[in-house]
Design a protein around this motif. Structure first.
Motif, short mmCIF file in Angstrom:
data_model
loop_
_atom_site.label_atom_id
_atom_site.label_comp_id
_atom_site.label_asym_id
_atom_site.label_seq_id
_atom_site.Cartn_x
_atom_site.Cartn_y
_atom_site.Cartn_z
N ARG A 133 6.62 107.15 55.85
CA ARG A 133 5.71 106.85 56.93
C ARG A 133 5.74 105.34 57.12
O ARG A 133 5.64 104.60 56.18
CB ARG A 133 4.31 107.26 56.51
N LEU A 136 2.58 100.83 59.09
CA LEU A 136 1.51 100.48 60.03
C LEU A 136 0.29 101.38 60.03
O LEU A 136 -0.42 101.49 59.07
CB LEU A 136 2.07 100.38 61.44
N GLN A 137 0.02 101.98 61.14
CA GLN A 137 -1.28 102.64 61.27
C GLN A 137 -1.22 104.09 60.83
O GLN A 137 -0.18 104.69 60.80
CB GLN A 137 -1.71 102.60 62.72
N GLN A 139 -0.96 107.70 61.17
CA GLN A 139 -0.46 108.41 62.33
C GLN A 139 -1.22 109.69 62.51
O GLN A 139 -0.65 110.77 62.42
CB GLN A 139 1.01 108.72 62.16
N ASN A 178 2.59 103.20 72.35
CA ASN A 178 2.16 102.07 71.54
C ASN A 178 2.96 102.06 70.24
O ASN A 178 3.59 103.07 69.90
CB ASN A 178 0.66 102.15 71.26
N PRO A 179 2.96 100.94 69.51
CA PRO A 179 3.82 100.85 68.32
C PRO A 179 3.39 101.76 67.17
O PRO A 179 4.09 101.87 66.18
CB PRO A 179 3.67 99.38 67.88
N TYR A 180 2.23 102.39 67.30
CA TYR A 180 1.73 103.11 66.14
C TYR A 180 2.07 104.59 66.18
O TYR A 180 1.65 105.36 65.34
CB TYR A 180 0.22 102.90 66.03
N GLN A 181 2.79 105.01 67.19
CA GLN A 181 3.23 106.40 67.26
C GLN A 181 4.70 106.40 67.53
O GLN A 181 5.16 105.69 68.44
CB GLN A 181 2.59 107.08 68.45
N SER A 182 5.43 107.20 66.81
CA SER A 182 6.87 107.19 67.05
C SER A 182 7.37 108.51 67.59
O SER A 182 8.45 108.57 68.14
CB SER A 182 7.60 106.87 65.75
N SER A 248 11.45 102.43 69.66
CA SER A 248 10.44 101.65 68.94
C SER A 248 9.70 100.77 69.93
O SER A 248 10.28 100.23 70.85
CB SER A 248 11.06 100.72 67.89
N LYS A 250 7.17 97.48 70.68
CA LYS A 250 6.65 96.23 70.14
C LYS A 250 6.00 95.47 71.28
O LYS A 250 6.16 95.84 72.45
CB LYS A 250 7.78 95.41 69.52
N TYR A 263 3.58 96.43 76.00
CA TYR A 263 4.65 96.68 75.04
C TYR A 263 5.98 96.79 75.74
O TYR A 263 6.06 97.02 76.94
CB TYR A 263 4.39 97.98 74.27
#
Lengths: 602, 122
Positions: A133, A136-137, A139, A178-182, A248, A250, A263
C-alpha cells in the motif's frame, strides 16, 4: 460441434491477450448494483477450463436481459479488457461478444472443463492491509471497493459514478482524481496531444509526450515518459475518447499549462488506455476564454485561453535558435468583441500550416501571455490551436465580425515595431518616476521619457574587457603585456574597450542619474568604444570634445529602474535600455492629445 | 519696418486674421498661386483656408511648398510681408501643416500658458 478455443481461459488468467476466442457460456448471474445498473457475472468455458471471473460490461446488459446470453450458448469473445485486483486476481470485462450458437441449439456442456485455479485466491479477502500500500493516505475508498469486489465482483463502491465498461473500477469523473487513490478509470476525450519530445542532459536522456483530456466534470493534463511513450503514443488520437486507468496523480505545475486542475497525471507501468466507442456525451474541449481587452490586466507569463477573429496574418519567417535549430514563425493579429487586437505568434508546424485567408475564427487554449510590445501571445508546444472551432463562442464571433467587426480598426495591445509611441509605451516625466515610486516594488519598472543630457561623466567611462566574443568581463592587467579574464579563465595579449557611462538627464520637472552601457553610450556619444579608448590614450582634447558635443542633446530614453540595497543603504538605480532620437511629430501629437485630455477633464 | 520685428508676432491661421488687423503676425502656409507680377501670392493654412500675401519687392526666386511669412495684417485681411522663410521640403523632416495647425489652436485656446507677449516686451 463447434470447437471451443482451448487454452483461452489459461491465457486470460495469465494476462495474455486473446482475440476472437470461442467460448461456451456456462453460467450467468445478475448482481444487484446499489445505485446504478445491474452487473452480470459470467462463467465461461474453453472446453478445458472454466473461469467465473468474467463481468459483462454494462453496455451489453441487454444481451443478458434479453436472454441472448444464456447458459450453454457458444460465443465469440471479440473484445475484452482485463483488470487486476489488489490481491492479484484477474477480472475479465467483456466489451464485445457475439453469440454464434444460441443456447437452445446447444445440447450441454462441451468437454469436461475444470475450474481454472490461479495462483492466489479463492480465499476471502479480508486482510485490510495489503503489503504494497502506498505510504500516503488510507485508501478507504479502494478498500471498500476491493472488499466489495472480492466478495461479489461488482458491488458498487459507496461513491458514485456513472459506471461503464472500464472494468471493476468504476468510471469516475476527472474532477475527483487525486493522488490518494490509484484504482480508478476515467473516460475522457483527448483535446490536445503534443509531439514526442526528447531530452538529453547530464543525468541521461529520455522522451516524453503530454496531452490534455476532458470529460463532463473537468480536464487534466497527462504526461507519459519513455516506455509509456512507446506503449501509448501511436494509440492515442486527438479528438477521440478513451478509458484511462491507474495513472499517478501529483500536484500540477501550473506554470506550463492553463488546464484547470490542481493535479496532473503521469502514466506509469500500470496505466491502461482503451479506446471508447460510445463518446458522444464527452465534451469536445474545455476553455475558459479571456477577452482580449482583459489581457492588459493579466500578468505576463500567464497561460490563457483566447478566441478571436484573425484579422490579418503575416508571412512566415524562419529563424535560427540558440541551439542552431531552424524554426518557422508566423504572426497574426486577433480581434474580439472588446475591439482590442493582439498579436499572436505561431511556431513550427502550426505556423507553416496556418491559413489566415478569409479571416477565420481562431481559438487558442493555453497560449502564453508576454509583455513583449506591451501585451502579446504565443502558441507554445503545449497550446492547442483551433481554427473555426465548433463551439458557440466561435459562432458568436463570426456573427459579430461579419456585421460590425470587419469594419473596425481595433486597438492593438502589441506595440508595432518602430513606433515609439505605439500601443502601450509607458511614457513618464522624470518627476512622475519619483512621485510614483517606480522601481520600489519587487520587480524592476520600465518607463519611457523625453529628456536632455545635462552632464556626462567622462572619468572612468571606459574599462578594459575580455576580447572574447560573448564575454564582457573586466580583465586584470598582468603588467606583463597580458590581460587575464577570470570568467574565461584565460590570458590574452589584448582587450577590447567597453563603455559604462554615467550621465544625468533632465526634463522640465526633474533630473535623474542613469547608467548607459555600450550600445546606448555609443549612441549618445556618437562614437564607438574602441575609438574613444584610442582617443583617451592619445588625444585628450579630442576626447573631451566628444563629451562636450554630446552634452545637451535630447533623446527618448527607455529606462529601467530598480531599488537596490547595498549594506543597509537603498538606492534607486536607473539604467538606460535604449536611446532614440526624438520623433517630434509623434511627440507633438502626444502632447496635443494630453493637453486636450487635461482640458476635457476640467 | 524694423519696429515690427521688435514686437511679438503671434502665429495665426486664416480664421484668426480678422482678430489681428493692424498687428504683426507670423503666418505659416502652403504656397498656392503666385501672381504673374511676383508681388503677391496666395497661401493656404492647415485647415485648407486661403489668405493673400503681398510683398514690397517682386519675388526673385521660385516660390513653392511651405513658407513662413512675418508681416502685418491690413484692414482688408491681407498680409503685408516684412520677411519670409521657405521651409525647404528637401531638407529635414517634412513639415506637417495639419499638426502645426493643431498646435496653433492649443496656443490660442490656452494663452495663459503661452505668454509670448510678456516674453517679447521684456
Amino acid at each position: 460441434m463447434t470447437k471451443l478455443s482451448e487454452g483461452t481461459i489459461e491465457a486470460l488468467s495469465n494476462g495474455t491477450g486473446v482475440s476472437d476466442a470461442v467460448l461456451q457460456l456456462v453460467n450467468i448471474r445478475k448482481l444487484d448494483g446499489g445505485n446504478g445498473p445491474s452487473r452480470f457475472r459470467v462463467m465461461m468455458s474453453d472446453g478445458r477450463h472454466t473461469l467465473s471471473s468474467f463481468m459483462l460490461s454494462t453496455q451489453l446488459n441487454h444481451m443478458a436481459e434479453e436472454n441472448i446470453l444464456a447458459p450453454n450458448c457458444i460465443c465469440n469473445l471479440k473484445r475484452h479488457v482485463t483488470n487486476i485486483l489488489k490481491d492479484g486476481r484477474r477480472v475479465v470485462i467483456i466489451l464485445e461478444i457475439d453469440v454464434i450458437k444460441p443456447a437452445k441449439d446447444v445440447a450441454g456442456r462441451i468437454g469436461d472443463p475444470t475450474p481454472y485455479t490461479e495462483g492466489q485466491s479463492k480465499g476471502p479477502q479480508s486482510a485490510p492491509v495489503p503489503e504494497n500500500r502506498p505510504p500516503l493516505q488510507p485508501q478507504n475508498r479502494n478498500e471498500a471497493v476491493n472488499r466489495g469486489l472480492n466478495r461479489d465482483f461488482g458491488k458498487k463502491a459507496p461513491s458514485v459514478m456513472p459506471n461503464t465498461p472500464g472494468g471493476s473500477s468504476k468510471v469516475v469523473p476527472i474532477a475527483s482524481l487525486n493522488p490518494y487513490q490509484s484504482k480508478w478509470t476515467i473516460r475522457a476525450r483527448v483535446t490536445n496531444k503534443s509531439s514526442i519530445r526528447t531530452w538529453s542532459n547530464s543525468r541521461g536522456d529520455g522522451k516524453l509526450f503530454s496531452m490534455e483530456i476532458v470529460d463532463e466534470s473537468g480536464e487534466i493534463r497527462v504526461t507519459g515518459f519513455n516506455q509509456e511513450v512507446d506503449k501509448f503514443y501511436s494509440l492515442i488520437e486527438a479528438g477521440k475518447v478513451y478509458y484511462i486507468s491507474k495513472g499517478s496523480l501529483k500536484l500540477a505545475n501550473k506554470q506550463y499549462t492553463s488546464v484547470k486542475n490542481d493535479y496532473e497525471m503521469t502514466l506509469n507501468g500500470e496505466s491502461t488506455i482503451i479506446p471508447c466507442e460510445d463518446s458522444c456525451d464527452v465534451p469536445m474541449v474545455q476553455c475558459d476564454f479571456v477577452s482580449i481587452g482583459d489581457l492588459e490586466n493579466r500578468d505576463k507569463d500567464a497561460i490563457v485561453d483566447v478566441i478571436g477573429v484573425c484579422k490579418s496574418v503575416d508571412d512566415i519567417s524562419r529563424l535560427t535558435t540558440k541551439s542552431n535549430r531552424e524554426v518557422s514563425k508566423r504572426t497574426l493579429s486577433l480581434m474580439d468583441m472588446s475591439g482590442k487586437v493582439v498579436t499572436v505568434t505561431l511556431w513550427g508546424e502550426e505556423a507553416e500550416k496556418f491559413d489566415g485567408s478569409s479571416q477565420p475564427v481562431v481559438a487558442i487554449k493555453g497560449a502564453k501571455l508576454s509583455d513583449f510590445g506591451g501585451r502579446s501571445l504565443s502558441a507554445s508546444f503545449s497550446s492547442t490551436l483551433m481554427i473555426n472551432p465548433d463551439i458557440p463562442e466561435a459562432y458568436k464571433l463570426r456573427g459579430w465580425y461579419d456585421k460590425e467587426g470587419h469594419a473596425m480598426d481595433g486597438q492593438s495591445l502589441t506595440e508595432v515595431k518602430g513606433g515609439s509611441g505605439g500601443g502601450n509605451t509607458n511614457w513618464k516625466s522624470l518627476s512622475d518616476v519619483k512621485t510614483e515610486h517606480l522601481g520600489h516594488g519587487d520587480k524592476a519598472d520600465y518607463y519611457t521619457c523625453v529628456a536632455t543630457i545635462v552632464f556626462l561623466r567622462k572619468e572612468n567611462c571606459l574599462y578594459q574587457a575580455c576580447p572574447s566574443q560573448d564575454c564582457n568581463k573586466k580583465v586584470v592587467d598582468q603588467q606583463n603585456g597580458m590581460f587575464r579574464c577570470e570568467k574565461c579563465d584565460k590570458e590574452f595579449p589584448n582587450f577590447k574597450y567597453r563603455l559604462i557611462l554615467s550621465a544625468n538627464i533632465a526634463d522640465y520637472g526633474d533630473n535623474q542619474w542613469v547608467t548607459c552601457f555600450q550600445e546606448s553610450a555609443e549612441a549618445i556619444l556618437g562614437q564607438n568604444a574602441a575609438y574613444l579608448g584610442q582617443l583617451k590614450d592619445s588625444n585628450e582634447a579630442a576626447f573631451d570634445e566628444v563629451f562636450q558635443h554630446a552634452n545637451f542633446n535630447t533623446f527618448v530614453f527607455r529606462n529601467r529602474v530598480k531599488l537596490e540595497t547595498y549594506n543597509d543603504e537603498s538606492r534607486i538605480k536607473a539604467t538606460v535600455m535604449d536611446v532614440k532620437p526624438v520623433d517630434h511629430k509623434e511627440y507633438s501629437k502626444r502632447l496635443i492629445l494630453n493637453i486636450r485630455k487635461l482640458a476635457a477633464n476640467h | 519696418m524694423a519696429s515690427l520685428l521688435d514686437t511679438s508676432k503671434p502665429r495665426i491661421n486664416c480664421s484668426m486674421l480678422s482678430q489681428h488687423i493692424g498687428r504683426g503676425v507670423c503666418f505659416v502656409g502652403r504656397v498656392e498661386k503666385v501672381h504673374p507680377t511676383g508681388k503677391t501670392f496666395s497661401v493656404s493654412d492647415g485647415e485648407g483656408k486661403s489668405a493673400t500675401v503681398e510683398l514690397n519687392e517682386p519675388l526673385e526666386e521660385e516660390l513653392s511648398g511651405i513658407v513662413e511669412v512675418i508681416g502685418m495684417v491690413s484692414s482688408k485681411g491681407v498680409i503685408t510681408t516684412t520677411t519670409y522663410n521657405i521651409l525647404r521640403e528637401d531638407k529635414g523632416i517634412p513639415f506637417d501643416l495639419e499638426l502645426y495647425n493643431e498646435a496653433l489652436k492649443v496656443i490660442h485656446d490656452f494663452p495663459q500658458y503661452y505668454p509670448f507677449e510678456v516674453a517679447a516686451s521684456g
